[in-house]
Enzyme design. Sequence first.
Site, PDB file in Angstrom:
ATOM      1  N   GLY A 239       5.042  -3.161   2.939  1.00 49.61           N
ATOM      2  CA  GLY A 239       6.185  -2.203   3.131  1.00 49.61           C
ATOM      3  C   GLY A 239       6.751  -2.097   1.771  1.00 49.61           C
ATOM      4  O   GLY A 239       7.522  -1.309   1.383  1.00 49.61           O
ATOM      5  N   GLU A 273       0.744  -8.269   3.135  1.00 52.75           N
ATOM      6  CA  GLU A 273      -0.150  -7.392   3.557  1.00 52.75           C
ATOM      7  C   GLU A 273       0.247  -5.937   2.826  1.00 52.75           C
ATOM      8  O   GLU A 273       0.570  -5.149   3.695  1.00 52.75           O
ATOM      9  CB  GLU A 273       0.111  -7.128   5.173  1.00 52.75           C
ATOM     10  CG  GLU A 273      -0.456  -8.379   5.950  1.00 52.75           C
ATOM     11  CD  GLU A 273       0.303  -8.216   7.264  1.00 52.75           C
ATOM     12  OE1 GLU A 273       0.863  -7.447   7.566  1.00 52.75           O
ATOM     13  OE2 GLU A 273      -0.383  -8.913   8.221  1.00 52.75           O
ATOM     14  N   GLY A 275      -0.211  -2.284   1.297  1.00 52.21           N
ATOM     15  CA  GLY A 275      -1.275  -1.209   1.340  1.00 52.21           C
ATOM     16  C   GLY A 275      -0.774  -0.137   0.419  1.00 52.21           C
ATOM     17  O   GLY A 275      -1.304  -0.128  -0.701  1.00 52.21           O
ATOM     18  N   ARG A 276       0.550   0.561   0.722  1.00 49.92           N
ATOM     19  CA  ARG A 276       0.834   1.631  -0.179  1.00 49.92           C
ATOM     20  C   ARG A 276       0.864   1.151  -1.534  1.00 49.92           C
ATOM     21  O   ARG A 276       0.701   2.139  -2.557  1.00 49.92           O
ATOM     22  CB  ARG A 276       2.329   1.994   0.340  1.00 49.92           C
ATOM     23  CG  ARG A 276       2.862   3.289  -0.310  1.00 49.92           C
ATOM     24  CD  ARG A 276       4.223   3.574   0.155  1.00 49.92           C
ATOM     25  NE  ARG A 276       4.354   3.344   1.551  1.00 49.92           N
ATOM     26  CZ  ARG A 276       4.489   4.268   2.564  1.00 49.92           C
ATOM     27  NH1 ARG A 276       4.155   5.480   2.269  1.00 49.92           N
ATOM     28  NH2 ARG A 276       4.705   4.203   3.801  1.00 49.92           N
ATOM     29  N   ARG A 312       2.061  13.810   5.556  1.00 49.60           N
ATOM     30  CA  ARG A 312       3.259  12.742   5.391  1.00 49.60           C
ATOM     31  C   ARG A 312       4.216  14.094   5.376  1.00 49.60           C
ATOM     32  O   ARG A 312       5.582  13.848   5.973  1.00 49.60           O
ATOM     33  CB  ARG A 312       3.235  12.043   4.326  1.00 49.60           C
ATOM     34  CG  ARG A 312       2.074  10.892   4.387  1.00 49.60           C
ATOM     35  CD  ARG A 312       2.055  10.028   3.208  1.00 49.60           C
ATOM     36  NE  ARG A 312       3.293   9.055   3.476  1.00 49.60           N
ATOM     37  CZ  ARG A 312       4.390   9.081   2.721  1.00 49.60           C
ATOM     38  NH1 ARG A 312       4.532   9.874   1.838  1.00 49.60           N
ATOM     39  NH2 ARG A 312       5.430   8.372   3.112  1.00 49.60           N
ATOM     40  N   TYR A 316       7.012  13.265   8.223  1.00 55.59           N
ATOM     41  CA  TYR A 316       8.167  12.386   7.895  1.00 55.59           C
ATOM     42  C   TYR A 316       9.324  13.135   6.905  1.00 55.59           C
ATOM     43  O   TYR A 316      10.241  12.424   6.324  1.00 55.59           O
ATOM     44  CB  TYR A 316       7.866  11.120   7.050  1.00 55.59           C
ATOM     45  CG  TYR A 316       6.689  10.534   7.612  1.00 55.59           C
ATOM     46  CD1 TYR A 316       7.049   9.723   8.864  1.00 55.59           C
ATOM     47  CD2 TYR A 316       5.423  10.462   6.851  1.00 55.59           C
ATOM     48  CE1 TYR A 316       5.829   8.899   9.443  1.00 55.59           C
ATOM     49  CE2 TYR A 316       4.274   9.403   7.688  1.00 55.59           C
ATOM     50  CZ  TYR A 316       4.538   8.885   8.884  1.00 55.59           C
ATOM     51  OH  TYR A 316       3.535   8.198   9.438  1.00 55.59           O
ATOM     52  N   CYS A 355      -2.515  26.713  11.320  1.00 51.48           N
ATOM     53  CA  CYS A 355      -1.694  27.765  12.103  1.00 51.48           C
ATOM     54  C   CYS A 355      -0.478  27.092  12.831  1.00 51.48           C
ATOM     55  O   CYS A 355      -0.366  26.934  14.008  1.00 51.48           O
ATOM     56  CB  CYS A 355      -2.496  28.266  13.349  1.00 51.48           C
ATOM     57  SG  CYS A 355      -3.766  29.307  12.501  1.00 51.48           S
ATOM     58  N   GLU A 356       0.461  26.319  11.917  1.00 45.75           N
ATOM     59  CA  GLU A 356       1.693  25.769  12.360  1.00 45.75           C
ATOM     60  C   GLU A 356       2.701  25.983  11.378  1.00 45.75           C
ATOM     61  O   GLU A 356       2.377  25.990  10.189  1.00 45.75           O
ATOM     62  CB  GLU A 356       1.389  24.524  12.581  1.00 45.75           C
ATOM     63  CG  GLU A 356       0.589  24.053  13.640  1.00 45.75           C
ATOM     64  CD  GLU A 356       1.148  22.756  14.290  1.00 45.75           C
ATOM     65  OE1 GLU A 356       2.038  22.160  14.148  1.00 45.75           O
ATOM     66  OE2 GLU A 356       0.245  22.065  14.914  1.00 45.75           O
ATOM     67  N   TYR A 384      -2.085   6.532   3.130  1.00 41.05           N
ATOM     68  CA  TYR A 384      -1.619   7.193   4.192  1.00 41.05           C
ATOM     69  C   TYR A 384      -1.921   9.021   3.914  1.00 41.05           C
ATOM     70  O   TYR A 384      -1.337   9.625   4.584  1.00 41.05           O
ATOM     71  CB  TYR A 384      -0.332   7.117   4.652  1.00 41.05           C
ATOM     72  CG  TYR A 384      -0.096   5.556   4.955  1.00 41.05           C
ATOM     73  CD1 TYR A 384      -0.705   4.949   5.815  1.00 41.05           C
ATOM     74  CD2 TYR A 384       0.814   4.911   4.126  1.00 41.05           C
ATOM     75  CE1 TYR A 384      -0.389   3.612   5.873  1.00 41.05           C
ATOM     76  CE2 TYR A 384       1.024   3.495   4.165  1.00 41.05           C
ATOM     77  CZ  TYR A 384       0.480   2.780   5.152  1.00 41.05           C
ATOM     78  OH  TYR A 384       0.377   1.428   5.380  1.00 41.05           O
TER      79      TYR A 384
END
Length: 431
Positions: A239, A273, A275-276, A312, A316, A355-356, A384
């Site tokens: 985190g 743990e 990651g980022r 992302r 988010y 197409c969004e 991510y």
Amino acid sequence: MDHFQYQGGELHAEGVPVELLAEQFGTPLYVYSQATLLRHLGQIQEAFAEANPLICYSVKSNGNLALCRLMARHGSGFDVTSAGELHRAVLAGAPGRKIVFAGVGKSREELVRALQVGVFLFNVESEEELHFLGDVARELDLPASVALRVNPDLPPKTHARTDTSVKGVKFGLDIETVLDVARGVLGHAHLRVIGLHMHLGSPILSAEPYRQGAAKAEMLVGELRRMGHPIDVLNMGGGFGIHYRKQEALPAHAFAAEILPVVKRLGCRLVLEPGRFIVGNAGILVSRVLYRKESGGKRFIIQDAAMNDLIRPSLYDAFHRIWPVKLPAGATSPPEDYEADIPGTVAVDVVGPVCESGDFLARQRALPPLLQGDLLAVFSAGAYGMAMASNYNSRPRAAEVLVDGSAFRLIRRRETLHDLVAPELDAMAGW
Ligand code: LLP
């Protein structure tokens, strides 16, 4: 600090011009810097060194095998959350004793595989999972080491979709229930409850939640020990935040300052743990401008990376710095602070071909004037990014390249049109 810097007006990944990579491998393209990756792993190793922690790189942040191998070679273990991630960790060369397995929905097949691999810890998230794991372990007559994942119920600390330690999320055991659940497996012949696990959420830009979480963990470890469980592992999850807009992230030492004293008092083995923190700033996404247009009083830059390559921003509202790979005449280097006014820029929406209306990498972003064919770099895309890429709109996933000094190699080839339809063609083979 990363190793993506402008030299002579051109963005370089370590010693390699990004334009050269885009020309050789095409766009959209993920480019990683080995030096940045190892630097960030090293920062965590160093900040927590006095606890001799087991650092388990979180495979979900970026599971590319070459990157995982690199991590394994530099002493990292792995945090996995599926049979697929476990497969990656094993292929990367990790022994079971350096793998921890989290996730609220581990299937029987996944539990069996992890027991056979001999993972160091099952981070167990519910009472039913704990008993089911016990049954499977008994059947296979293999021991299962368990860390109970607790939800410490802390105030919100990051985006609601990625905050895992507030009341009412699916993760972990409610703090009030942990002791009862633990009591239920005392003396189980195949389950050894040896740890407590807590992953607070991601990304977190303050050390305070770790202080609060570690304090709750300390209290619980004491009670579990008094109950008779030999708790000697504290897993504080991942985190740790990174730089997205400016230099907003805390150094690893700031988190260590809150976690280490508790680890010391408990005399526990520490597991982390991250990651980022390791891979986030070590990767950029490179895209090419296809078209420019104005519509409804807004300017759009349509480039060839889309929400299927980096979801992302859409998912988010995440902010990623974006800047041209080659500085146009008169343009400055990328700003240090993207919230400030940036002279010589125009506000544009950076969008992709999907197409969004939600397919964007940035909205109303100040960028220097761009031409068709210009290359853009989307920064802090190592975590991510590719990991959450999809084939939506039947778009082949991007290629990935790893740079090491002045050397570089392809670590995932671009998917082909055949890759897109291969599983269907396989299924239809006998028709
Ligand atoms: N451990 C557990 C149990 C986790 O669930 C996660 C991330 C990590 C460790 C690693 O967290 P990190 O150190 O990378 O922050 N897709 C979202 C992030 C989801 C995080 C999921 N769990 C995003 O793009 O921001």
